[in-house]
Write a protein that holds these residues in place. Structure first.
Motif, PDB file in Angstrom:
ATOM      1  N   TYR A  16      13.661   9.943  -7.187  1.00 61.89           N
ATOM      2  CA  TYR A  16      14.042   8.619  -6.703  1.00 61.89           C
ATOM      3  C   TYR A  16      13.797   8.446  -5.207  1.00 61.89           C
ATOM      4  CZ  TYR A  16      16.613   8.492 -11.154  1.00 61.89           C
ATOM      5  OH  TYR A  16      16.954   8.530 -12.485  1.00 61.89           O
ATOM      6  N   ALA A  17      13.300   9.507  -4.543  1.00 66.49           N
ATOM      7  CA  ALA A  17      13.030   9.408  -3.109  1.00 66.49           C
ATOM      8  C   ALA A  17      11.998   8.321  -2.833  1.00 66.49           C
ATOM      9  CB  ALA A  17      12.547  10.752  -2.576  1.00 66.49           C
ATOM     10  N   ASN A  18      11.000   8.239  -3.688  1.00 68.94           N
ATOM     11  CA  ASN A  18      10.001   7.157  -3.652  1.00 68.94           C
ATOM     12  C   ASN A  18       9.899   6.619  -5.078  1.00 68.94           C
ATOM     13  OD1 ASN A  18       8.754   7.313  -0.794  1.00 68.94           O
ATOM     14  ND2 ASN A  18       8.689   9.438  -1.517  1.00 68.94           N
ATOM     15  N   ALA A  73       8.192   2.851 -11.287  1.00 69.98           N
ATOM     16  CA  ALA A  73       8.714   2.310 -12.538  1.00 69.98           C
ATOM     17  C   ALA A  73       8.881   3.373 -13.614  1.00 69.98           C
ATOM     18  CB  ALA A  73       7.794   1.194 -13.036  1.00 69.98           C
ATOM     19  N   GLU A  74       7.935   4.286 -13.709  1.00 71.08           N
ATOM     20  CA  GLU A  74       7.959   5.275 -14.782  1.00 71.08           C
ATOM     21  C   GLU A  74       9.129   6.238 -14.666  1.00 71.08           C
ATOM     22  OE1 GLU A  74       3.786   3.791 -14.448  1.00 71.08           O
ATOM     23  OE2 GLU A  74       5.405   4.339 -13.074  1.00 71.08           O
ATOM     24  N   THR A  75       9.584   6.515 -13.469  1.00 71.58           N
ATOM     25  CA  THR A  75      10.710   7.438 -13.296  1.00 71.58           C
ATOM     26  C   THR A  75      12.054   6.719 -13.185  1.00 71.58           C
ATOM     27  OG1 THR A  75      10.344   7.465 -10.887  1.00 71.58           O
ATOM     28  CG2 THR A  75       9.278   9.192 -12.200  1.00 71.58           C
ATOM     29  N   LEU A  76      12.035   5.461 -12.785  1.00 70.54           N
ATOM     30  CA  LEU A  76      13.284   4.730 -12.578  1.00 70.54           C
ATOM     31  C   LEU A  76      13.749   3.985 -13.828  1.00 70.54           C
ATOM     32  CD1 LEU A  76      15.324   4.272 -10.366  1.00 70.54           C
ATOM     33  CD2 LEU A  76      13.973   2.317  -9.561  1.00 70.54           C
ATOM     34  N   ALA A  77      12.812   3.569 -14.673  1.00 69.13           N
ATOM     35  CA  ALA A  77      13.168   2.796 -15.864  1.00 69.13           C
ATOM     36  C   ALA A  77      14.160   3.516 -16.774  1.00 69.13           C
ATOM     37  CB  ALA A  77      11.901   2.411 -16.638  1.00 69.13           C
ATOM     38  N   PRO A  78      14.027   4.825 -17.016  1.00 66.18           N
ATOM     39  CA  PRO A  78      15.004   5.502 -17.889  1.00 66.18           C
ATOM     40  C   PRO A  78      16.434   5.427 -17.371  1.00 66.18           C
ATOM     41  CG  PRO A  78      13.028   6.834 -17.679  1.00 66.18           C
ATOM     42  CD  PRO A  78      12.896   5.719 -16.683  1.00 66.18           C
ATOM     43  N   SER A 112      10.228  -7.929  -5.181  1.00 71.88           N
ATOM     44  CA  SER A 112       9.482  -6.939  -4.406  1.00 71.88           C
ATOM     45  C   SER A 112       8.467  -6.259  -5.322  1.00 71.88           C
ATOM     46  CB  SER A 112      10.432  -5.893  -3.831  1.00 71.88           C
ATOM     47  OG  SER A 112      11.047  -5.165  -4.880  1.00 71.88           O
ATOM     48  N   SER A 113       7.562  -5.518  -4.744  1.00 72.38           N
ATOM     49  CA  SER A 113       6.566  -4.798  -5.548  1.00 72.38           C
ATOM     50  C   SER A 113       7.247  -3.831  -6.513  1.00 72.38           C
ATOM     51  CB  SER A 113       5.605  -4.040  -4.634  1.00 72.38           C
ATOM     52  OG  SER A 113       4.879  -4.927  -3.812  1.00 72.38           O
ATOM     53  N   SER A 114       8.271  -3.138  -6.020  1.00 73.86           N
ATOM     54  CA  SER A 114       8.973  -2.173  -6.863  1.00 73.86           C
ATOM     55  C   SER A 114       9.701  -2.852  -8.011  1.00 73.86           C
ATOM     56  CB  SER A 114       9.965  -1.369  -6.023  1.00 73.86           C
ATOM     57  OG  SER A 114      10.695  -0.465  -6.827  1.00 73.86           O
ATOM     58  N   ALA A 115      10.478  -3.886  -7.696  1.00 71.95           N
ATOM     59  CA  ALA A 115      11.257  -4.569  -8.734  1.00 71.95           C
ATOM     60  C   ALA A 115      10.365  -5.274  -9.738  1.00 71.95           C
ATOM     61  CB  ALA A 115      12.216  -5.564  -8.086  1.00 71.95           C
ATOM     62  N   LYS A 116       9.227  -5.797  -9.278  1.00 71.75           N
ATOM     63  CA  LYS A 116       8.302  -6.465 -10.193  1.00 71.75           C
ATOM     64  C   LYS A 116       7.660  -5.478 -11.155  1.00 71.75           C
ATOM     65  CE  LYS A 116       5.910  -8.683  -7.020  1.00 71.75           C
ATOM     66  NZ  LYS A 116       4.881  -9.576  -6.408  1.00 71.75           N
ATOM     67  N   SER A 117       7.722  -4.199 -10.846  1.00 69.54           N
ATOM     68  CA  SER A 117       7.240  -3.172 -11.766  1.00 69.54           C
ATOM     69  C   SER A 117       8.359  -2.674 -12.680  1.00 69.54           C
ATOM     70  CB  SER A 117       6.666  -1.985 -10.978  1.00 69.54           C
ATOM     71  OG  SER A 117       5.544  -2.358 -10.227  1.00 69.54           O
ATOM     72  N   VAL A 118       9.542  -2.465 -12.102  1.00 72.03           N
ATOM     73  CA  VAL A 118      10.639  -1.841 -12.848  1.00 72.03           C
ATOM     74  C   VAL A 118      11.284  -2.795 -13.839  1.00 72.03           C
ATOM     75  CG1 VAL A 118      12.893  -0.723 -12.686  1.00 72.03           C
ATOM     76  CG2 VAL A 118      11.121  -0.202 -11.010  1.00 72.03           C
ATOM     77  N   THR A 152       2.719   8.767 -13.793  1.00 69.69           N
ATOM     78  CA  THR A 152       2.361   8.266 -12.470  1.00 69.69           C
ATOM     79  C   THR A 152       3.191   8.996 -11.426  1.00 69.69           C
ATOM     80  OG1 THR A 152       1.914   6.075 -13.399  1.00 69.69           O
ATOM     81  CG2 THR A 152       2.161   6.219 -11.013  1.00 69.69           C
ATOM     82  N   VAL A 153       2.573   9.363 -10.322  1.00 71.93           N
ATOM     83  CA  VAL A 153       3.300  10.021  -9.245  1.00 71.93           C
ATOM     84  C   VAL A 153       3.044   9.298  -7.933  1.00 71.93           C
ATOM     85  CG1 VAL A 153       3.283  12.280 -10.334  1.00 71.93           C
ATOM     86  CG2 VAL A 153       1.404  11.637  -8.829  1.00 71.93           C
ATOM     87  N   HIS A 154       4.037   9.335  -7.050  1.00 73.17           N
ATOM     88  CA  HIS A 154       3.887   8.733  -5.729  1.00 73.17           C
ATOM     89  C   HIS A 154       3.121   9.702  -4.832  1.00 73.17           C
ATOM     90  CE1 HIS A 154       5.180   8.007  -1.533  1.00 73.17           C
ATOM     91  NE2 HIS A 154       5.063   6.741  -1.882  1.00 73.17           N
ATOM     92  N   ILE A 155       2.081   9.201  -4.191  1.00 73.90           N
ATOM     93  CA  ILE A 155       1.269  10.054  -3.319  1.00 73.90           C
ATOM     94  C   ILE A 155       1.674   9.881  -1.862  1.00 73.90           C
ATOM     95  CG2 ILE A 155      -1.073  10.561  -2.504  1.00 73.90           C
ATOM     96  CD1 ILE A 155      -2.075   9.711  -5.262  1.00 73.90           C
ATOM     97  N   LYS A 156       1.638   8.666  -1.354  1.00 69.56           N
ATOM     98  CA  LYS A 156       2.065   8.439   0.015  1.00 69.56           C
ATOM     99  C   LYS A 156       2.346   6.957   0.236  1.00 69.56           C
ATOM    100  CE  LYS A 156      -2.506   7.687   2.107  1.00 69.56           C
ATOM    101  NZ  LYS A 156      -3.416   8.068   3.209  1.00 69.56           N
ATOM    102  N   THR A 157       3.092   6.670   1.272  1.00 72.86           N
ATOM    103  CA  THR A 157       3.375   5.302   1.686  1.00 72.86           C
ATOM    104  C   THR A 157       2.874   5.126   3.105  1.00 72.86           C
ATOM    105  OG1 THR A 157       5.355   5.164   0.299  1.00 72.86           O
ATOM    106  CG2 THR A 157       5.164   3.564   2.089  1.00 72.86           C
ATOM    107  N   THR A 158       2.038   4.130   3.307  1.00 76.88           N
ATOM    108  CA  THR A 158       1.500   3.846   4.631  1.00 76.88           C
ATOM    109  C   THR A 158       2.069   2.524   5.115  1.00 76.88           C
ATOM    110  OG1 THR A 158      -0.556   5.009   4.083  1.00 76.88           O
ATOM    111  CG2 THR A 158      -0.599   3.524   5.993  1.00 76.88           C
TER     112      THR A 158
END
Length: 347
Positions: free
Chosen positions: A89-91, A94-99, A119-125, A211-217
């Motif tokens: 949950y650090a980043n 949707a695939e890890t937060l939905a459960p 937001s981009s995150s909420a529109k996915s989750v 899906t995995v988080h790679i980086k945030t710029t």
């Protein structure tokens, strides 16, 4: 402006009650490095308009969640805070937060609404979770009313790039109503003296997520954040190149204490970072002052800024569509008018 109406009818995932249930909203609060996103504070205000209890959900790493929880407990309207920590949950994606959402929204769940910022995150989750539960999500809500007697909630949301407003009613047989809110349509929830309760929720670990988080710029700037700034200076393709964009807009923005924005044409041409894009496919802003410099006013751009309190447009094309929504318009060459305006404001 056109208005349309629709009603969700299909019943799938539903609970039955002897009487209408008092609303209980689960609000997903996002934060970055321990700092709450302004859109999430607006989502709290929207949830409060339902007239029932509000449980805030905070997720993240163990480094930041405790501090965020302390802040959230003091926000107006919050009655309880649910929080979960995990390296996944650090980043959050949707695939890890939905459960985790599915766990919280099980058959024994008290929640009637799930709310988040657009937001981009909420529109996915949120759509992912609602699809798993076979219920709809209403996105980009600008107003809402809840009928406690009927158990239905009515929303308004812009469609067709803001040229029409759809009125959508989710009836009582949709047991959990998912929606995201446009941050500029609701004031941020303020802090208050009372303190809400908090509860730890065990994370739902996802083994081998697809899906995995790679980086945030993140583009760093000393100027105000575009999404919440009270003044915005935006430039379009007429600024010719990145160097001219900066030399023309930045001095004016600095004098006004404004954020800098850009049209999609300017972003696509490489004049500005895509984090500065204002419009239907960029950020939606509603500042006290919006200055459109060398922006023609394509419908996609207007969708992201036409709710601004005062719109000032400078363009040498007298027929530019931007003048149709501008409160103040100046037909002039931006390379003459903007530097002169900047110098006068300095005085």
């Amino acid at each position: 402006m056109l208005r349309t109406g629709s009603v969700f009818r299909r019943r799938a995932f539903a609970r039955t009650y002897a009487t209408a249930t008092s609303p209980h909203a689960l609000v997903f609060l996002e934060h970055r490095g321990g700092v709450l996103e302004s859109g999430s504070l607006s989502a709290l205000t929207a949830a409060e308009q339902l007239g029932g209890e509000i449980s805030a959900l905070v997720v993240g790493s163990a480094e930041y969640v405790p501090g965020v929880v302390d802040k959230v407990k003091k926000l107006k309207g919050v009655t309880s805070v649910l929080h979960s920590t995990s390296i996944q949950y650090a980043n959050p994606i949707a695939e890890t937060l939905a459960p985790l959402f599915e766990k919280l929204l099980s058959d024994s769940s008290p929640f009637t609404h799930v709310v988040a910022a657009t937001s981009s995150s909420a529109k996915s989750v949120l759509p992912r979770v609602s699809a798993r539960l076979n219920v709809p999500t209403v996105s980009d809500v600008t107003s809402l009313t809840h009928d406690a007697a009927a158990g239905s909630t009515t929303f308004t949301r812009p469609i067709y790039a803001g040229n029409a407003i759809a009125t959508v009613r989710a009836p009582a047989d949709i047991a959990i109503k998912f929606f995201t809110v446009r941050g500029t349509a609701f004031a941020p929830a303020p802090a208050q003296d009372s303190t809400a309760t908090d509860t730890v929720v065990e994370p739902v670990e996802v083994a081998d997520p697809p899906t995995v988080h790679i980086k945030t710029t993140i583009a760093k700037s000393d100027r105000p954040d575009l999404g919440v700034a009270s003044r915005v200076v935006s430039g379009g393709r007429a600024l010719k190149n990145a160097e001219t964009f900066q030399s023309t807009l930045y001095p004016l923005a600095d004098v006004l204490g404004a954020a800098v924005g850009a049209s999609r044409a300017a972003v696509d041409a490489g004049y500005a970072d895509n984090s500065l894009q204002v419009g239907q496919t960029g950020k939606v802003v509603a500042p006290e002052l919006y200055m459109a410099l060398g922006i023609s006013g394509a419908i996609q751009h207007l969708a992201g800024m036409k709710d601004s309190k005062l719109i000032v447009a400078i363009n040498k094309d007298a027929d530019a569509p931007i003048f149709q929504v501008a409160d103040v318009g100046l037909i002039a060459d931006i390379f003459d008018a903007v530097p002169e305006l900047t110098e006068k404001l300095k005085k």
